[in-house]
Design a protein around this motif. Structure first.
Motif, PDB file in Angstrom:
ATOM      1  N   VAL A   1      21.241 -36.129  12.849  1.00 26.98           N
ATOM      2  CA  VAL A   1      20.317 -36.314  11.726  1.00 26.98           C
ATOM      3  C   VAL A   1      20.422 -37.783  11.334  1.00 26.98           C
ATOM      4  CG1 VAL A   1      19.754 -35.678   9.358  1.00 26.98           C
ATOM      5  CG2 VAL A   1      20.544 -33.920  10.981  1.00 26.98           C
ATOM      6  N   ALA A   2      19.315 -38.492  11.450  1.00 28.55           N
ATOM      7  CA  ALA A   2      19.335 -39.939  11.207  1.00 28.55           C
ATOM      8  C   ALA A   2      18.072 -40.364  10.474  1.00 28.55           C
ATOM      9  CB  ALA A   2      19.429 -40.692  12.538  1.00 28.55           C
ATOM     10  N   VAL A   3      18.220 -41.332   9.601  1.00 25.56           N
ATOM     11  CA  VAL A   3      17.102 -41.966   8.910  1.00 25.56           C
ATOM     12  C   VAL A   3      17.329 -43.465   8.992  1.00 25.56           C
ATOM     13  CG1 VAL A   3      16.010 -42.323   6.655  1.00 25.56           C
ATOM     14  CG2 VAL A   3      16.685 -40.015   7.366  1.00 25.56           C
ATOM     15  N   ALA A   4      16.274 -44.191   9.303  1.00 26.90           N
ATOM     16  CA  ALA A   4      16.376 -45.654   9.374  1.00 26.90           C
ATOM     17  C   ALA A   4      17.087 -46.170   8.129  1.00 26.90           C
ATOM     18  CB  ALA A   4      14.990 -46.267   9.500  1.00 26.90           C
ATOM     19  N   PRO A   5      18.062 -47.052   8.302  1.00 28.53           N
ATOM     20  CA  PRO A   5      18.858 -47.508   7.160  1.00 28.53           C
ATOM     21  C   PRO A   5      18.038 -47.969   5.958  1.00 28.53           C
ATOM     22  CG  PRO A   5      19.893 -48.221   9.177  1.00 28.53           C
ATOM     23  CD  PRO A   5      18.568 -47.610   9.568  1.00 28.53           C
ATOM     24  N   GLY A   6      16.936 -48.652   6.164  1.00 28.45           N
ATOM     25  CA  GLY A   6      16.111 -49.129   5.054  1.00 28.45           C
ATOM     26  C   GLY A   6      15.356 -48.033   4.322  1.00 28.45           C
ATOM     27  N   LEU A   7      15.322 -46.838   4.894  1.00 35.07           N
ATOM     28  CA  LEU A   7      14.597 -45.719   4.286  1.00 35.07           C
ATOM     29  C   LEU A   7      15.519 -44.632   3.749  1.00 35.07           C
ATOM     30  CD1 LEU A   7      11.663 -45.416   6.847  1.00 35.07           C
ATOM     31  CD2 LEU A   7      11.593 -46.390   4.545  1.00 35.07           C
ATOM     32  N   GLN A   8      16.817 -44.833   3.882  1.00 33.09           N
ATOM     33  CA  GLN A   8      17.756 -43.838   3.359  1.00 33.09           C
ATOM     34  C   GLN A   8      17.640 -43.805   1.844  1.00 33.09           C
ATOM     35  OE1 GLN A   8      21.554 -44.833   5.131  1.00 33.09           O
ATOM     36  NE2 GLN A   8      20.820 -44.332   7.171  1.00 33.09           N
ATOM     37  N   GLY A   9      17.686 -42.608   1.283  1.00 34.60           N
ATOM     38  CA  GLY A   9      17.554 -42.441  -0.154  1.00 34.60           C
ATOM     39  C   GLY A   9      16.126 -42.251  -0.624  1.00 34.60           C
ATOM     40  N   THR A  10      15.171 -42.142   0.309  1.00 33.36           N
ATOM     41  CA  THR A  10      13.756 -41.997  -0.058  1.00 33.36           C
ATOM     42  C   THR A  10      13.251 -40.561   0.031  1.00 33.36           C
ATOM     43  OG1 THR A  10      12.953 -42.361   2.196  1.00 33.36           O
ATOM     44  CG2 THR A  10      13.276 -44.332   0.808  1.00 33.36           C
ATOM     45  N   GLY A  11      14.086 -39.630   0.452  1.00 33.92           N
ATOM     46  CA  GLY A  11      13.644 -38.250   0.637  1.00 33.92           C
ATOM     47  C   GLY A  11      13.291 -37.922   2.074  1.00 33.92           C
ATOM     48  N   LEU A  12      13.284 -38.941   2.926  1.00 29.28           N
ATOM     49  CA  LEU A  12      12.946 -38.720   4.331  1.00 29.28           C
ATOM     50  C   LEU A  12      13.975 -37.812   5.012  1.00 29.28           C
ATOM     51  CD1 LEU A  12      11.262 -39.238   6.848  1.00 29.28           C
ATOM     52  CD2 LEU A  12      12.471 -41.405   7.131  1.00 29.28           C
ATOM     53  N   GLY A  13      15.244 -38.012   4.736  1.00 31.20           N
ATOM     54  CA  GLY A  13      16.277 -37.170   5.337  1.00 31.20           C
ATOM     55  C   GLY A  13      16.099 -35.717   4.965  1.00 31.20           C
ATOM     56  N   ARG A  14      15.760 -35.466   3.726  1.00 36.25           N
ATOM     57  CA  ARG A  14      15.502 -34.099   3.251  1.00 36.25           C
ATOM     58  C   ARG A  14      14.354 -33.478   4.050  1.00 36.25           C
ATOM     59  NH1 ARG A  14      16.537 -31.285  -1.423  1.00 36.25           N
ATOM     60  NH2 ARG A  14      17.648 -33.062  -2.290  1.00 36.25           N
ATOM     61  N   ARG A  15      13.292 -34.242   4.292  1.00 39.88           N
ATOM     62  CA  ARG A  15      12.140 -33.726   5.045  1.00 39.88           C
ATOM     63  C   ARG A  15      12.489 -33.467   6.500  1.00 39.88           C
ATOM     64  NH1 ARG A  15       6.874 -37.069   3.746  1.00 39.88           N
ATOM     65  NH2 ARG A  15       5.995 -35.401   5.013  1.00 39.88           N
ATOM     66  N   VAL A  16      13.286 -34.342   7.086  1.00 39.04           N
ATOM     67  CA  VAL A  16      13.696 -34.156   8.482  1.00 39.04           C
ATOM     68  C   VAL A  16      14.568 -32.905   8.615  1.00 39.04           C
ATOM     69  CG1 VAL A  16      15.079 -35.159  10.340  1.00 39.04           C
ATOM     70  CG2 VAL A  16      13.459 -36.590   9.111  1.00 39.04           C
ATOM     71  N   VAL A  17      15.518 -32.730   7.705  1.00 42.99           N
ATOM     72  CA  VAL A  17      16.382 -31.548   7.748  1.00 42.99           C
ATOM     73  C   VAL A  17      15.542 -30.286   7.543  1.00 42.99           C
ATOM     74  CG1 VAL A  17      18.254 -30.323   6.574  1.00 42.99           C
ATOM     75  CG2 VAL A  17      18.509 -32.748   7.131  1.00 42.99           C
ATOM     76  N   ALA A  18      14.606 -30.308   6.603  1.00 47.20           N
ATOM     77  CA  ALA A  18      13.751 -29.135   6.367  1.00 47.20           C
ATOM     78  C   ALA A  18      12.941 -28.782   7.611  1.00 47.20           C
ATOM     79  CB  ALA A  18      12.829 -29.380   5.174  1.00 47.20           C
ATOM     80  N   ALA A  19      12.426 -29.788   8.311  1.00 52.66           N
ATOM     81  CA  ALA A  19      11.662 -29.528   9.542  1.00 52.66           C
ATOM     82  C   ALA A  19      12.560 -28.928  10.615  1.00 52.66           C
ATOM     83  CB  ALA A  19      11.016 -30.823  10.043  1.00 52.66           C
ATOM     84  N   ALA A  20      13.778 -29.431  10.729  1.00 51.31           N
ATOM     85  CA  ALA A  20      14.716 -28.890  11.725  1.00 51.31           C
ATOM     86  C   ALA A  20      15.119 -27.469  11.362  1.00 51.31           C
ATOM     87  CB  ALA A  20      15.943 -29.789  11.837  1.00 51.31           C
ATOM     88  N   GLU A  21      15.333 -27.204  10.074  1.00 51.67           N
ATOM     89  CA  GLU A  21      15.660 -25.849   9.642  1.00 51.67           C
ATOM     90  C   GLU A  21      14.509 -24.887   9.946  1.00 51.67           C
ATOM     91  OE1 GLU A  21      18.658 -26.794   5.908  1.00 51.67           O
ATOM     92  OE2 GLU A  21      16.515 -26.557   5.521  1.00 51.67           O
ATOM     93  N   ALA A  22      13.275 -25.328   9.723  1.00 51.82           N
ATOM     94  CA  ALA A  22      12.103 -24.492  10.028  1.00 51.82           C
ATOM     95  C   ALA A  22      12.023 -24.205  11.525  1.00 51.82           C
ATOM     96  CB  ALA A  22      10.825 -25.173   9.530  1.00 51.82           C
TER      97      ALA A  22
ATOM     98  N   ASP B   1       8.644 -38.813  25.738  1.00 57.38           N
ATOM     99  CA  ASP B   1       9.273 -39.759  26.667  1.00 57.38           C
ATOM    100  C   ASP B   1       9.347 -41.170  26.091  1.00 57.38           C
ATOM    101  OD1 ASP B   1       9.530 -37.699  28.507  1.00 57.38           O
ATOM    102  OD2 ASP B   1       7.783 -38.310  29.689  1.00 57.38           O
ATOM    103  N   ASP B   2       8.275 -41.607  25.449  1.00 52.75           N
ATOM    104  CA  ASP B   2       8.219 -42.973  24.925  1.00 52.75           C
ATOM    105  C   ASP B   2       9.101 -43.193  23.704  1.00 52.75           C
ATOM    106  OD1 ASP B   2       6.428 -43.614  26.934  1.00 52.75           O
ATOM    107  OD2 ASP B   2       4.655 -43.348  25.652  1.00 52.75           O
ATOM    108  N   ASP B   3       9.612 -42.107  23.130  1.00 56.58           N
ATOM    109  CA  ASP B   3      10.439 -42.211  21.925  1.00 56.58           C
ATOM    110  C   ASP B   3      11.925 -42.390  22.220  1.00 56.58           C
ATOM    111  OD1 ASP B   3       8.155 -41.567  20.300  1.00 56.58           O
ATOM    112  OD2 ASP B   3       8.536 -39.427  20.684  1.00 56.58           O
TER     113      ASP B   3
ATOM    114  N   ALA C   1       5.934 -45.447  14.006  1.00 55.56           N
ATOM    115  CA  ALA C   1       7.287 -45.861  14.382  1.00 55.56           C
ATOM    116  C   ALA C   1       8.262 -44.730  14.050  1.00 55.56           C
ATOM    117  CB  ALA C   1       7.686 -47.129  13.627  1.00 55.56           C
ATOM    118  N   VAL C   2       9.238 -44.513  14.930  1.00 53.56           N
ATOM    119  CA  VAL C   2      10.261 -43.498  14.684  1.00 53.56           C
ATOM    120  C   VAL C   2      11.187 -44.000  13.575  1.00 53.56           C
ATOM    121  CG1 VAL C   2      12.231 -42.259  15.670  1.00 53.56           C
ATOM    122  CG2 VAL C   2      10.173 -42.612  17.050  1.00 53.56           C
TER     123      VAL C   2
END
Length: 139
Positions: free
Chosen positions: A73-94, A8-10, A54-55
């Motif tokens: 599928v979203a990654v904070a603009p300052g963190l794009q290109g760090t591998g975070l998107g890959r991890r988020v997609v992998a978690a969603a695929e799992a 809820d808080d997110d 922080a989300v």
């Protein structure tokens, strides 16, 4: 980093991230999209949290009995290109695989062509399908 289902808080932070990443459109209510995903047992919104809780990333996943789908599928603009998107997609695929999906699809708006390279690096390919749609009248 931790990835978990949205709470809820997110919700307000998630919607703000989607807006910052250019994923929302005036005709879609992102709050209603989060609520619908949380209401349905075959869908979810996953959030990635940094060390300060922080989300910083999201993925909405849904399974309709035939295949899984990814949305928002979203990654904070300052963190794009760090591998975070890959991890988020992998978690969603799992999550989708656990729900029973053997295949995952996603749609990329034609105005968001720059993200196609990201998905190609993750193994996503053009399925040579045209997505059609229409809005249903409200009841």
């Amino acid at each position: 980093m931790t990835i978990r289902e949205v709470g809820d808080d997110d919700v307000e932070v998630v919607v703000a991230l989607w807006r910052d990443c250019g994923l929302t459109r005036p005709w879609n209510d992102p709050h209603a999209d989060v609520a619908a995903a949380r209401r349905n047992p075959t869908s979810t919104v996953l959030v990635a949290l940094d060390e300060s809780s922080a989300v910083v990333g999201t993925a909405m996943a849904g399974y309709e009995g035939h295949r899984g789908w990814l949305y928002y599928v979203a990654v904070a603009p300052g963190l794009q290109g760090t591998g975070l998107g890959r991890r988020v997609v992998a978690a969603a695929e799992a999550w989708l695989q656990d729900a029973g999906a053997a295949e995952v699809r996603l749609m990329v708006r034609t105005s968001n062509a720059r993200v196609l390279g990201f998905y190609a690096r993750l193994g996503y390919t053009d399925r040579e399908a045209t997505v059609l749609g229409r809005s249903l009248p409200s009841r």
